[in-house]
Design a protein around this motif. Structure first.
Motif, mmCIF file in Angstrom:
data_model
loop_
_atom_site.group_PDB
_atom_site.id
_atom_site.type_symbol
_atom_site.label_atom_id
_atom_site.label_comp_id
_atom_site.label_asym_id
_atom_site.label_seq_id
_atom_site.Cartn_x
_atom_site.Cartn_y
_atom_site.Cartn_z
ATOM 1 N N ALA A 1 0.822 -1.214 0.000
ATOM 2 C CA ALA A 1 0.000 0.000 0.000
ATOM 3 C C ALA A 1 0.854 1.262 0.000
ATOM 4 C CB ALA A 1 -0.930 -0.004 1.204
ATOM 5 N N ILE A 2 1.761 1.377 0.945
ATOM 6 C CA ILE A 2 2.524 2.630 1.034
ATOM 7 C C ILE A 2 3.423 2.834 -0.182
ATOM 8 C CG2 ILE A 2 4.271 3.855 2.383
ATOM 9 C CD1 ILE A 2 2.942 2.863 4.871
ATOM 10 N N PRO A 3 4.183 1.851 -0.612
ATOM 11 C CA PRO A 3 4.981 2.092 -1.823
ATOM 12 C C PRO A 3 4.112 2.461 -3.018
ATOM 13 C CG PRO A 3 5.750 0.127 -0.710
ATOM 14 C CD PRO A 3 4.498 0.542 -0.010
ATOM 15 N N ALA A 4 2.926 1.878 -3.088
ATOM 16 C CA ALA A 4 2.076 2.178 -4.239
ATOM 17 C C ALA A 4 1.680 3.642 -4.283
ATOM 18 C CB ALA A 4 0.821 1.310 -4.187
ATOM 19 N N LEU A 5 1.695 4.296 -3.136
ATOM 20 C CA LEU A 5 1.353 5.728 -3.112
ATOM 21 C C LEU A 5 2.346 6.546 -3.917
ATOM 22 C CD1 LEU A 5 0.443 6.381 0.625
ATOM 23 C CD2 LEU A 5 -1.101 6.325 -1.312
ATOM 24 N N PHE A 6 3.580 6.068 -3.931
ATOM 25 C CA PHE A 6 4.626 6.922 -4.500
ATOM 26 C C PHE A 6 5.230 6.372 -5.784
ATOM 27 C CE2 PHE A 6 4.733 7.376 0.150
ATOM 28 C CZ PHE A 6 4.203 8.650 0.204
ATOM 29 N N SER A 7 4.825 5.172 -6.180
ATOM 30 C CA SER A 7 5.383 4.674 -7.439
ATOM 31 C C SER A 7 4.365 4.916 -8.532
ATOM 32 C CB SER A 7 5.701 3.183 -7.307
ATOM 33 O OG SER A 7 4.515 2.492 -6.980
ATOM 34 N N GLY A 8 4.756 4.652 -9.718
ATOM 35 C CA GLY A 8 3.888 4.906 -10.849
ATOM 36 C C GLY A 8 4.738 5.374 -12.000
ATOM 37 N N ALA A 9 4.156 6.171 -12.867
ATOM 38 C CA ALA A 9 4.902 6.643 -14.028
ATOM 39 C C ALA A 9 6.054 7.535 -13.566
ATOM 40 C CB ALA A 9 3.967 7.420 -14.945
ATOM 41 N N GLU A 10 7.142 7.443 -14.295
ATOM 42 C CA GLU A 10 8.290 8.262 -13.928
ATOM 43 C C GLU A 10 8.040 9.723 -14.303
ATOM 44 O OE1 GLU A 10 13.034 8.547 -14.735
ATOM 45 O OE2 GLU A 10 11.945 6.751 -15.296
ATOM 46 N N LEU A 11 8.641 10.601 -13.534
ATOM 47 C CA LEU A 11 8.460 12.024 -13.799
ATOM 48 C C LEU A 11 9.342 12.456 -14.956
ATOM 49 C CD1 LEU A 11 8.444 13.407 -10.193
ATOM 50 C CD2 LEU A 11 6.547 13.334 -11.780
ATOM 51 N N ASN A 12 8.798 13.271 -15.805
ATOM 52 C CA ASN A 12 9.578 13.815 -16.909
ATOM 53 C C ASN A 12 9.456 15.331 -16.910
ATOM 54 O OD1 ASN A 12 10.719 11.557 -18.152
ATOM 55 N ND2 ASN A 12 8.755 11.070 -19.115
ATOM 56 N N PRO A 13 10.457 15.991 -17.453
ATOM 57 C CA PRO A 13 10.348 17.455 -17.520
ATOM 58 C C PRO A 13 9.243 17.853 -18.472
ATOM 59 C CG PRO A 13 12.294 16.700 -18.693
ATOM 60 C CD PRO A 13 11.736 15.510 -17.989
ATOM 61 N N VAL A 14 8.482 18.816 -18.069
ATOM 62 C CA VAL A 14 7.369 19.267 -18.894
ATOM 63 C C VAL A 14 7.604 20.729 -19.253
ATOM 64 C CG1 VAL A 14 4.896 19.681 -18.934
ATOM 65 C CG2 VAL A 14 5.791 17.668 -17.810
ATOM 66 N N ALA A 15 7.361 21.043 -20.502
ATOM 67 C CA ALA A 15 7.600 22.407 -20.957
ATOM 68 C C ALA A 15 6.647 23.367 -20.285
ATOM 69 C CB ALA A 15 7.433 22.478 -22.471
ATOM 70 N N ARG A 16 7.152 24.583 -20.135
ATOM 71 C CA ARG A 16 6.279 25.627 -19.602
ATOM 72 C C ARG A 16 5.112 25.838 -20.535
ATOM 73 N NH1 ARG A 16 8.921 30.382 -16.115
ATOM 74 N NH2 ARG A 16 9.423 28.953 -14.467
ATOM 75 N N GLY A 17 3.961 25.935 -19.984
ATOM 76 C CA GLY A 17 2.805 26.222 -20.816
ATOM 77 C C GLY A 17 2.132 24.970 -21.349
ATOM 78 N N ALA A 18 2.808 23.812 -21.200
ATOM 79 C CA ALA A 18 2.195 22.580 -21.700
ATOM 80 C C ALA A 18 0.919 22.267 -20.935
ATOM 81 C CB ALA A 18 3.177 21.421 -21.579
ATOM 82 N N GLN A 19 0.948 22.604 -19.667
ATOM 83 C CA GLN A 19 -0.220 22.342 -18.837
ATOM 84 C C GLN A 19 -1.450 23.049 -19.401
ATOM 85 O OE1 GLN A 19 -0.158 20.472 -15.826
ATOM 86 N NE2 GLN A 19 -2.384 20.621 -15.997
ATOM 87 N N ARG A 20 -1.206 24.228 -19.909
ATOM 88 C CA ARG A 20 -2.329 25.006 -20.422
ATOM 89 C C ARG A 20 -2.960 24.342 -21.641
ATOM 90 N NH1 ARG A 20 0.092 29.781 -21.997
ATOM 91 N NH2 ARG A 20 1.666 29.601 -20.392
#
Lengths: 1075, 187
Positions: A689-708
């Motif tokens: 349970a606890i490890p599952a909270l923090f594992s998952g897809a790896e983080l990648n750098p995201v361009a500014r403004g991509a969120q928008r």
């Protein structure tokens, strides 16, 4: 001239000439003497004096008024407000005596501000003095107008100024030219009538040379805004350059030509001979310098490139600039040479790079001005070959100079602490001798000013991260540099308020900038991720805090925010998770800034998950005890934080506190297996349970403004409340809060302090190797070498030791690498050494085969240099090792964000440059209004631009007319309403009159707008007469409507003027908007 | 163009302030004290150009070389004569070395007007100080750089006073000034 002797008697002697009627009256001289006699009580004396001035300035005696004004102006210099006297300034201005006028004009220049209201009243006086028959009187408004001018006033005085261009006195002519220029800055239309006349003056060969020089100065100021308009003047300007003997004018001409040559390449051929002639012959260094700078900036070098004379010019220029850099004892030349290099570094990088040796020297110059310039310059010329050398030099500087302590800084800052107290003390003649001797206190380099230190660190980060680390070939080196940078970070000023809430980032907190870099490298460059985490780990460890951070102050602590995140996010890379956990849970962590603390809180369960989550290991009693203990420590750390004032911290603490309590329950509830018996399953909560909270897809750098760009899901409902019963829940929570408070108190007294042992453990977790790390040697003398800085000079000993070990490991099998120790004879593995050793018996030189030559060629540098130096020579080969750097992820094509995504790699560190003119600088005189105005109607060069501008103007005017008409309609309605209201309450006559007046004036303004728009569009000048007539009529209408009463002629005059003013202003505003 | 001309003494007390834009009095004072802080700590061997004081630097940092920013004050030039600092703040359209010569002419003109000028002359005759500057710069644009013409222009406005007797001695020691004089003959 026109003055009689006694009139021109200076004020200082005034009181000695006339005995003042009033015994208490003071001259300026008395005031200054008084100030000097009241040392220590200046404040009271000044307050008293200003009080007297207030009295004197109200008297009817013009002499007295003027004297008071003079005294006030003197005190204004020290920051004592005199804006209240602006009306008195006007009074004295209108005095017939020149001496009074001069005082009043000076007072106006020094004290009038943008919001000074009496300015409109000054207009008449200005006009009157401009048309005075006496040259000295004319000079007064000419000098004052640039300081007080506004668009409406410009329009009004223009007609009086223009005839002064042909005044018989050259001094008046040249001042008029300049005054007209300042007029044009606020009111570009000035140039329409004025420019032809100024040009006429310029073309006139019989004109007084000083007037010509003044015109050239103005043309130079205008020139860079609209170079195309000045091309037709080139022949005349060229003549002036060749024949004129005035160096100041020649400098200006060269600067002007440098902006003209890009537009007219034929000029280059003409200019080159005279310029090279000047370079060779002039005795004025300033002129020489500007010639070179003009040749380079004007693109002349590029144009003649390849031709023999071009080669010669290039050699001449660069040679002279280099000469300026190396000349002994003249820092000014060094400074301006750097300035010149800086201007060309972007266009001629190779030219500048050739001078790298002398430029790099300037980075270590004792003079901070030169250092700053050099710093700016090297940022522009950095590439992958010289990056290490440049950064090395800067790092050495940072490391060797002591960090300024806060007390030093304050004592320097006299002005801000005490304010300037005006007294004139300088008759003690030894004031001259007491010039700061600037004794060097010790051999230590002078402490670097803090902002310089910050700026160097930021520049280093900027250089290294440019274009997503395009220049970096060795990321391990970069990580070491970052770690070292933390140690030399200056203390942050905002330390007083650690709970900064949501303010973005403090500009002086370089620790965070360094942290961002660490994070960027860890995320982007997978191949060095483990090294980066290693670095982050060493930063987080509490027992190494003294070693990793500056000895004094809180410098660099901002990096912990990012280091904390790194050790949590990449906990699997940690080599020593237990000490890291201990450090995260250390009592000192709670003292960190709330931002950092929040990050720490998130890191704690992540590290815990990596420590506890292994489901392959049996749940032995030992493991159970360890885990229980660990969780107890976490709980102990989190508990006090659940009432932290910062909400983010509080929330995370509460969440993880509950999670940990659950986990602890689960752990204690799961029976442990036998130590050597069968496999016992650890509790699922810990392994799954606890490890599952923090594992998952790896983080990648995201361009500014991509969120928008992420589309909003259609079914996203943001309106329905998540819990309709929220109100009740909240009140319930309030009630609970009381209970839990008691709980806390109760717990604090009753619960055993489970983790106290862990604190005692903390020192014992220090590894032997860490204890062996020597503190950085203090007496390391700064290298005087002008070679590239070696790593010993800018990296601390412990970092170096690690580097060395790494390198040894890496090159164990590299035949080209000769280890220093290996060479000493212990374990030589290089082929050459092996051969030598094999033939050890008779050391047969012939037995050394031909490959020896190859070896020498390949590793020539290494044989006679210590291995640490090998880096720089190695760099070309190191490039072969491809390092994959992850770029930013974004959605779709990077359309509008093209520039921002290009800069995204370093967007976190360097704020993207503000485009256009965002904020106006202090002191800046904005000349952008000029760029919309073409100067030469009849010249072919100008007409193209002109037609374009005409079209633009017409559009603007159309819009303007529209707007004006609307405004008229609105005002008409408003006035109608107002008059209805007025009729309602007929008894208050005064009020009614006021209201009426204002209404009338407003209407006139509106009409004026409309008419001006139409007039400008249509017949232009011919309209003026008619316009005036119409306006008068309208004004009368307005009066009739609003006031309905009779009025004197004088008042009519005023209204006309006001109306004109308003009208002009609105036109100018319209133009400004159109730009 | 030239944005401001300042004169203050070794203790930071202003003797002449001339801003060619309208500026709040408090801002003026802050700028003076910032520049004084910068200038007072410089050794004599340092160059005559100052880094921008914080008040000016904050807004100009964002400028990129591609956008025209010639309106921005970017150069702070100073010279130190005996007890006085002469400061010129200007944009990049002025030549740095020429500005040094300009200050030199300004001081020479004062010396010509007062005969062996010293700080006291300027304190008691600050109107003449302004007048002299007014003959050299109008509205931030240099109109005259020839010594004789400047002196002539000031004298045309009336007699220049000498400092009151018994008020001290010692001039700005023109003979000793100008470290760079040997290297380039200006103007």
């Amino acid at each position: 001239m026109f003055l009689s002797r006694d009139r021109s008697c200076p004020l200082a002697l005034h009181s000695t000439v006339h005995e003042p009627a009033n015994m208490f009256e003071k001259s300026l001289y008395d005031l200054i003497r008084g100030l000097r006699n009241h040392k220590g009580s200046e404040k009271e004396y000044i307050t008293e004096s200003i009080k007297e001035c207030r009295k004197e300035i109200r008297s009817n005696d013009m002499d007295l008024k003027a004297t008071a004004l003079m005294k006030l102006t003197y005190l204004e210099m020290f920051g004592h407000d005199m804006s209240w006297a602006s009306f008195n300034v006007l009074e004295v201005m209108s005095s017939p005596k020149y001496r009074h006028k001069r005082t009043a004009y000076l007072a106006a220049v020094q004290s009038f501000r943008r919001d000074t209201e009496v300015l409109m009243l000054a207009e008449n006086q200005l006009k009157k003095d401009i048309t005075s028959p006496t040259p000295t009187v004319i000079s007064l408004p000419l000098g004052a107008i640039p300081h007080v001018i506004n668009p409406s006033m410009a329009n009004s005085v223009l007609s009086d100024l223009l005839p002064r261009l042909t005044h018989s006195h050259p001094a008046i002519r040249k001042k008029t030219v300049v005054t007209l220029y300042r007029l044009a800055l606020v009111y570009p239309e000035t140039l329409r009538p004025a420019w032809p006349k100024i040009k006429e003056r310029l073309q006139d060969e019989n004109e007084d040379p000083t007037v010509t020089a003044a015109i050239v100065n103005v043309v130079c100021e205008l020139g860079w805004r609209r170079p195309q308009d000045f091309l037709p003047l080139a022949p005349r300007l060229f003549d002036l350059l060749v024949t004129g003997g005035n160096n100041w004018m020649a400098i200006k001409l060269i600067k002007l030509f440098a902006t003209l040559t890009p537009l007219e390449p034929r000029l280059i051929k003409k200019l080159l001979p005279p310029l090279t002639k000047i370079i060779r012959e002039t005795s004025a260094m300033s002129l020489l310098y500007e010639c070179i700078s003009g040749i380079i900036q004007g693109g002349i070098l590029d144009a003649v490139e390849g031709t023999p004379e071009g080669e010669e010019v290039a050699r001449l220029c660069v040679g002279k600039l280099r000469g300026m850099m190396v000349i002994e004892g003249d820092a000014n030349l060094k400074y301006v040479a750097l300035l010149a290099f800086e201007k060309i570094v972007r266009s001629h990088r190779n030219l500048v790079s050739k001078q790298q040796d002398v430029i790099l020297e300037c980075i270590d110059d004792p003079d901070i001005s030169i250092r700053m310039r050099a710093l700016d310059l090297v940022v522009g010329m950095v590439n992958s070959d010289n990056l290490t050398a440049i950064v090395g030099r800067l790092m050495r500087q940072l490391r060797n100079a002591p960090i300024v302590s806060a007390t030093d800084d304050l004592s320097n800052d006299r002005g801000r602490m005490t304010g300037v107290v005006p007294y004139a003390e300088s008759d003690d003649s030894d004031a001259e001798e007491s010039l700061r001797p600037h004794e060097q206190k010790s051999d230590l380099p002078p402490p670097l000013p803090e902002d310089y230190r910050v700026s160097v660190i930021r520049r280093i980060l900027e250089m290294c991260s440019r274009d997503t680390y395009a220049n970096i070939t060795d990321f391990e080196w970069y990580i070491d540099v970052l770690v070292q940078l933390v140690r030399v970070s200056p203390a942050t000023k905002s330390s007083a308020a650690p709970d900064d809430g949501d303010d973005v980032d403090q500009p002086d907190d370089v620790g965070r900038a360094i942290g961002q870099e660490l994070r960027n490298v860890a995320v982007r460059v997978k191949s060095v991720r483990s090294e980066t985490i290693e670095a982050a780990q060493s930063l987080v460890l509490v027992d190494r805090r003294d070693q990793m951070f500056p000895a004094s102050g809180n410098g660099g602590l901002g990096v912990l925010e990012y280091a904390g995140w790194l050790v949590g996010e990449y906990a699997v890379y940690l080599t020593r998770p237990e000490p890291v956990m201990t450090s995260l849970l250390h009592t000192s962590s709670a003292q960190l800034s709330s931002k950092t603390l929040a990050v720490y809180l998130q890191a704690v369960p992540k590290v815990f998950a990596s420590m506890s989550g292994n489901d392959q290991v049996s749940w032995t009693p030992e493991r159970k005890t360890l885990m229980t203990l660990l969780m107890a420590r976490i709980v102990h750390f989190l508990e006090p934080l659940s009432t932290h004032p910062n909400l983010e911290v509080q929330e995370r603490a509460v969440e993880y506190l509950e999670l940990m309590r659950l986990a602890a329950e689960a752990a204690s509830g799961t029976a442990a297996g036998e130590p050597h018996g069968d496999f016992a399953d650890p509790p699922l909560l810990l392994t799954q349970a606890i490890p599952a909270l923090f594992s998952g897809a790896e983080l990648n750098p995201v361009a500014r403004g991509a969120q928008r760009k992420v589309p909003v899901p259609e079914d996203l409902d943001l309106d329905t409340p998540i819990n309709p019963n929220l109100h009740n829940l909240l009140s319930q929570a309030d009630f609970d809060a009381y209970q839990s408070d008691e709980d806390d108190v109760y717990a604090a007294y009753t619960e055993p302090i489970a983790s106290s042992s862990s604190h005692a453990d903390a020192p014992s977790t220090t590894t032997a190797s860490a204890r062996l790390d020597a503190p950085p040697p203090k007496d390391k003398e700064p290298s005087s070498s002008y070679q590239n800085a070696t790593e010993e000079e800018y990296l601390d000993a412990d970092i170096l030791a690690r580097r060395k070990a790494d390198r040894k490991e890496r090159y164990r099998d590299d035949p080209f690498y000769i280890d220093a120790e290996a060479r000493a004879g212990s374990a030589a593995v290089t082929p050459l050494a092996r051969i030598v050793r094999e033939n050890n018996v008779e050391l047969d030189i012939d037995a050394i085969p031909v490959m020896d030559l190859d070896l020498e060629k390949g590793s020539g540098d290494h044989n006679d240099q210590p291995p640490v130096r090998a880096r720089s020579a190695r760099s070309p080969r190191r490039k072969a090792r491809r390092v994959e750097i992850v770029g930013d992820e974004t959605l779709g094509a990077s359309d509008a964000d093209a520039d921002s995504s290009a800069a995204a790699g370093r967007a976190d560190i360097v704020p993207p440059p503000q485009m256009g003119r965002g904020k106006k600088s202090l002191l800046e005189v904005d000349s952008s209004g000029l760029s919309a105005l073409a100067l030469d109607d009849e010249d072919a060069a100008g007409s193209r631009a002109l037609s374009h501008i005409h079209a633009q103007q017409r559009q603007t005017e159309d819009a303007l007319v529209q707007r004006a008409l609307q405004e008229v309609e609105r005002l008409r309605l408003e006035m109608q309403r107002a008059s209805e209201r007025l009729e309602a309450r007929g008894e208050e006559r005064v009020v009614r009159r006021k209201g009426g007046k204002r209404g009338a004036r407003r209407v006139v303004v509106g009409m004026g707008d409309a008419r001006e728009g139409v007039g400008a569009e249509g017949e232009g000048e011919a309209m003026v007469g008619m316009k005036k007539k119409k306006k008068k009529k309208i004004k009368k209408d307005g009066d009739g409507d609003g006031e309905g009463g009779e009025r004197g002629e004088g008042e009519v005059e005023v209204t006309v003027k006001k109306k004109k003013k308003k009208k002009r202003r609105s036109v100018v505003m319209g133009e400004a908007e159109a730009e | 163009m030239i944005n401001a001309v300042l004169v203050f003494n070794n203790a930071g007390q202003p003797r002449l302030t001339k801003f060619y834009t309208q500026l709040e009095t408090s801002v003026q004072q802050r700028l003076i004290s910032e520049i004084f802080t910068l200038v007072a700590n410089r050794p004599n061997s340092a160059c005559n150009f100052l880094p921008l004081p914080p008040l000016l630097a904050s807004s100009s940092k964002s400028s990129t070389p591609t956008t025209p920013h010639n309106d921005m004050p970017s150069l702070v030039t100073y010279r130190h004569y005996a007890t006085l600092y002469f400061i010129v703040i200007s944009t990049s359209t002025e030549s740095p070395l020429a500005l040094l010569d300009f200050i030199q002419v300004f001081v020479q003109a004062l010396d010509g007007l007062f005969e062996n000028v010293c700080e006291l002359d300027l304190i008691f005759n600050f109107e003449t100080l302004h007048a002299t500057l007014g003959e050299m710069i109008v509205g931030g644009v240099v109109i005259e750089t020839q010594l004789e013409k400047v002196v002539e222009g000031v004298k045309a406005q009336g007699k220049v006073a000498k400092r009151p007797v018994n008020e001290g001695k010692g001039g700005l020691s023109l003979a000793g000034f100008g470290r760079g004089d040997g290297v380039w003959a200006g103007r």
